[in-house]
Design a protein around this motif. Structure first.
Motif, mmCIF file in Angstrom:
data_model
loop_
_atom_site.group_PDB
_atom_site.id
_atom_site.type_symbol
_atom_site.label_atom_id
_atom_site.label_comp_id
_atom_site.label_asym_id
_atom_site.label_seq_id
_atom_site.Cartn_x
_atom_site.Cartn_y
_atom_site.Cartn_z
ATOM 1 N N GLU A 256 0.818 -1.215 0.000
ATOM 2 C CA GLU A 256 0.000 0.000 0.000
ATOM 3 C C GLU A 256 0.852 1.264 0.000
ATOM 4 O OE1 GLU A 256 -2.628 -0.466 3.340
ATOM 5 O OE2 GLU A 256 -3.401 -2.384 2.591
ATOM 6 N N GLU A 257 2.184 1.081 -0.041
ATOM 7 C CA GLU A 257 3.135 2.188 -0.135
ATOM 8 C C GLU A 257 2.992 3.182 1.004
ATOM 9 O OE1 GLU A 257 2.776 3.881 -4.041
ATOM 10 O OE2 GLU A 257 3.704 2.139 -5.010
ATOM 11 N N GLU A 258 2.805 2.642 2.204
ATOM 12 C CA GLU A 258 2.706 3.525 3.363
ATOM 13 C C GLU A 258 4.090 4.070 3.707
ATOM 14 O OE1 GLU A 258 0.656 2.436 6.833
ATOM 15 O OE2 GLU A 258 -1.207 1.913 5.814
ATOM 16 N N PRO A 259 4.200 5.371 3.941
ATOM 17 C CA PRO A 259 5.495 5.961 4.309
ATOM 18 C C PRO A 259 6.074 5.305 5.554
ATOM 19 C CG PRO A 259 3.896 7.667 3.779
ATOM 20 C CD PRO A 259 3.131 6.378 3.825
ATOM 21 N N GLY A 260 7.365 4.991 5.487
ATOM 22 C CA GLY A 260 8.039 4.386 6.630
ATOM 23 C C GLY A 260 7.980 2.880 6.684
ATOM 24 N N ALA A 261 7.265 2.256 5.752
ATOM 25 C CA ALA A 261 7.081 0.804 5.832
ATOM 26 C C ALA A 261 8.401 0.044 5.646
ATOM 27 C CB ALA A 261 6.057 0.346 4.793
ATOM 28 N N HIS A 262 9.238 0.483 4.728
ATOM 29 C CA HIS A 262 10.516 -0.205 4.522
ATOM 30 C C HIS A 262 11.362 -0.165 5.791
ATOM 31 C CE1 HIS A 262 10.286 -1.209 0.279
ATOM 32 N NE2 HIS A 262 9.868 -0.002 0.005
#
Length: 373
Positions: A260-266
């Motif tokens: 979902e390309e949520e910021p900070g996920a990586h």
């Protein structure tokens, strides 16, 4: 008010592959960067793959008397990482009678790093009566650790004048200042006032205060609402506080947050992988986080490579973290240099440390490691 007839005509042209015609119609329909036209316009340009033609059409439409097209042009220029050109487009929009003082402030402060001029424009926006200006200015002030009290005063004034979003930002400000006990009452007030976006930071504050069941409930509400950041927050909750069944789903939740390309996920997934000693996978995720601008990722990469006795790669990562503006990477790098007898190199870090905001205690420690008085 957004002209839905023009938007519908633009949608039809876009569906037929008539990019130029659709783009001009979107520019003529433009009302605000916060409405649907901005997303439609950017999607159209991405599909068209002719940025120069798009810029030319927007400029021509704006110069032809459609003042809102200057704002559309600014949106595209910001997407192209051209903030100075975007600022010029906003200046033209302002001279044509558009209310762009608040947006100009944000571009100056956030995109160009010019906080002095940014503040000037925030104050202009407040003076013009922009209803969102006090809240945004309060957030701007809260980014400076020396102006937290001033930020609180501004956000409180925004609340008094009816901007309920400021309730959430008051809570977030105290949460980021490691004061969850001060943050939670503001977040509760925000939720009571119908500001559903506070659910995720509320759950974070509750976890820090040991109110795990409340946090679980609020995160489930955030997931049901589709709140931004809810999936990643839930993954972290499952990993750190979840039941055995929830912990077993944590990795899948992280992968959903990535999808979902949520910021900070990586970065958060990398922390999870490292905690489970899956370091090869963690390195991949930290590298992805660093590529997205997460400065702390470089320090964690350096520590992994240092543990693996890969001094050369570790040093490269430390230096990358310093170049990205991470003071903690610099301090850890100084200790790394001390261990390998390179005190002279530590002395060379003092100027950079000052630029990155090192305090007196940190500077003294660097001097000690360098062997100087």
């Amino acid at each position: 008010m957004l002209d839905q007839v023009l938007v519908q005509r633009a949608d039809q042209e876009a569906a037929q592959g008539h990019h130029a015609a659709a783009l001009e119609l979107y520019a003529r329909a433009w009302d605000s960067r916060h409405d649907e036209v901005a997303d439609k316009l950017l999607d159209l340009v991405e599909d068209w793959e002719d940025v120069e033609a798009a810029l030319e059409i927007l400029q021509k439409t704006a110069d032809g008397g459609v003042a809102g097209a200057y704002e559309a042009l600014a949106v595209l220029l910001l997407e192209l990482d051209e903030p100075e050109e975007a600022l010029a487009a906003l200046d033209a929009a302002g001279r044509a009678g558009r209310e762009v003082a608040l947006w100009t402030a944000a571009v100056l402060a956030d995109e160009m790093g010019d906080r002095e001029r940014g503040e000037e424009w925030y104050r202009r926006a407040i003076a013009t009566g922009d209803t969102e200006a006090l809240n945004d200015f309060g957030v701007f002030l809260s980014e400076d650790p020396d102006r937290i009290e001033e930020a609180e005063e501004v956000l409180l004034l925004a609340v008094e004048r009816g901007d309920l979003m400021a309730l959430g930002n008051l809570g977030r400000m105290h949460l980021e200042g490691d004061e969850p006990e001060r943050a939670l009452p503001w977040l509760v007030r925000g939720l009571d006032a119908g500001v559903r976006s506070v659910l995720v930071p509320m759950a974070e504050a509750e976890q820090l205060l040991g109110r795990i069941e409340d946090a679980r409930s609020h995160l489930n509400d955030a997931l049901a609402d589709g709140t931004e950041g809810a999936r990643l927050a839930w993954a972290n909750f499952c990993a750190e506080h979840g039941t055995r069944e929830e912990q077993a789903t944590a990795e899948a939740q992280y992968r959903r947050a990535l999808a979902e390309e949520e910021p900070g996920a990586h970065f958060d997934f990398a922390l999870y992988l490292a905690d489970h000693e899956r370091f090869d996978e963690a390195v991949v995720e930290y590298q992805a986080a660093a590529a997205e601008g997460e400065t702390n990722a470089w320090l964690n990469l350096a520590l992994i490579h240092e543990d693996r006795k890969d001094r050369r790669t570790a040093e490269e990562c430390y230096r990358s973290g310093i170049e990205a503006g991470d003071l903690q990477a610099l301090l850890a790098y100084a200790e790394f240099l001390r261990q390998w007898g390179r005190r002279a190199d530590i002395a060379d870090l003092l100027d950079q440390a000052a630029e990155l905001g090192a305090d007196e205690e940190e500077t003294a420690e660097l001097r000690r490691l360098a062997g100087s008085n």
